[in-house]
Design a protein around this motif. Sequence first.
Motif, PDB file in Angstrom:
ATOM      1  N   LEU A  34      72.212 106.365  94.505  1.00  0.00           N
ATOM      2  CA  LEU A  34      71.460 106.200  95.748  1.00  0.00           C
ATOM      3  C   LEU A  34      72.061 105.108  96.619  1.00  0.00           C
ATOM      4  O   LEU A  34      72.190 105.276  97.839  1.00  0.00           O
ATOM      5  N   VAL A  72      72.846 106.456 100.553  1.00  0.00           N
ATOM      6  CA  VAL A  72      71.586 106.385 101.296  1.00  0.00           C
ATOM      7  C   VAL A  72      71.717 107.243 102.560  1.00  0.00           C
ATOM      8  O   VAL A  72      72.633 107.027 103.359  1.00  0.00           O
ATOM      9  N   ILE A 112      65.861 101.337 101.746  1.00  0.00           N
ATOM     10  CA  ILE A 112      65.316 101.240 100.387  1.00  0.00           C
ATOM     11  C   ILE A 112      64.340 100.074 100.356  1.00  0.00           C
ATOM     12  O   ILE A 112      64.649  98.985 100.855  1.00  0.00           O
ATOM     13  N   TYR A 130      63.220 105.103 100.751  1.00  0.00           N
ATOM     14  CA  TYR A 130      63.100 105.312  99.312  1.00  0.00           C
ATOM     15  C   TYR A 130      62.296 104.126  98.795  1.00  0.00           C
ATOM     16  O   TYR A 130      62.726 102.977  98.926  1.00  0.00           O
TER      17      TYR A 130
END
Length: 210
Positions: free
Chosen positions: A31, A35, A41, A117
């Motif tokens: 991740l 991204v 995030i 996220y």
Amino acid sequence: MGSKGRRPREEAGTQGLPRGETRFQKRNAWLLRNVPDGFTIVSEDESIFVQDIKTRRVWAGLGIRPVRIVSGSHFKTAVFGAISIDGIQLFRQYDAFDGPSFLDFLKKMHKKFGRQYLFLDKANQHRRTKIVTDYLNQNRKTLRVRWIPTASPEFDMMEECWRQGEKDISTLPVFPTSLGELKRFLAKYYRTRKFNLDMRRFLLTDRCCS
């Protein structure tokens, strides 16, 4: 923590971790490298602070055991916090940590950070409250949850924020003498305190080095 200078894939190659945690790290490494545009995030958590009046220093005669005075009131306030990978912070206080309060904070996070996220632990308030799960399902295109493995607080960057806050409160010359004072102290502390933590080091942490 991972060694400085190692790439995410190498950071994820830890030794001696349970399989679920190793898999979690590998997914985090992927991740961090991938991204999607427009996403950030975010790490979120809650902490309960208890107001209990106590003396910090006492005088006692030689051979006399000092007595520490406590109120026994144990009034509580719940602090909710979230920090994005680029250091943007959001903290709010609530009377309790429950489904409705988390949903309210979740909406504030969604508005502030946008597409994200979101790393959460597996507290019942996060996973088993219908109004929360309904909101997450309705917004899954822009609010993508990543669950931290059970009993793995070393992956949660917010734990360090709570640790520092509790340490700073414990060193106050005079402990807040009312719940209102405690709330005002916490509001100012988390509004003005910049933690400057590296989320990558927490998401890729090695248990043996935490």
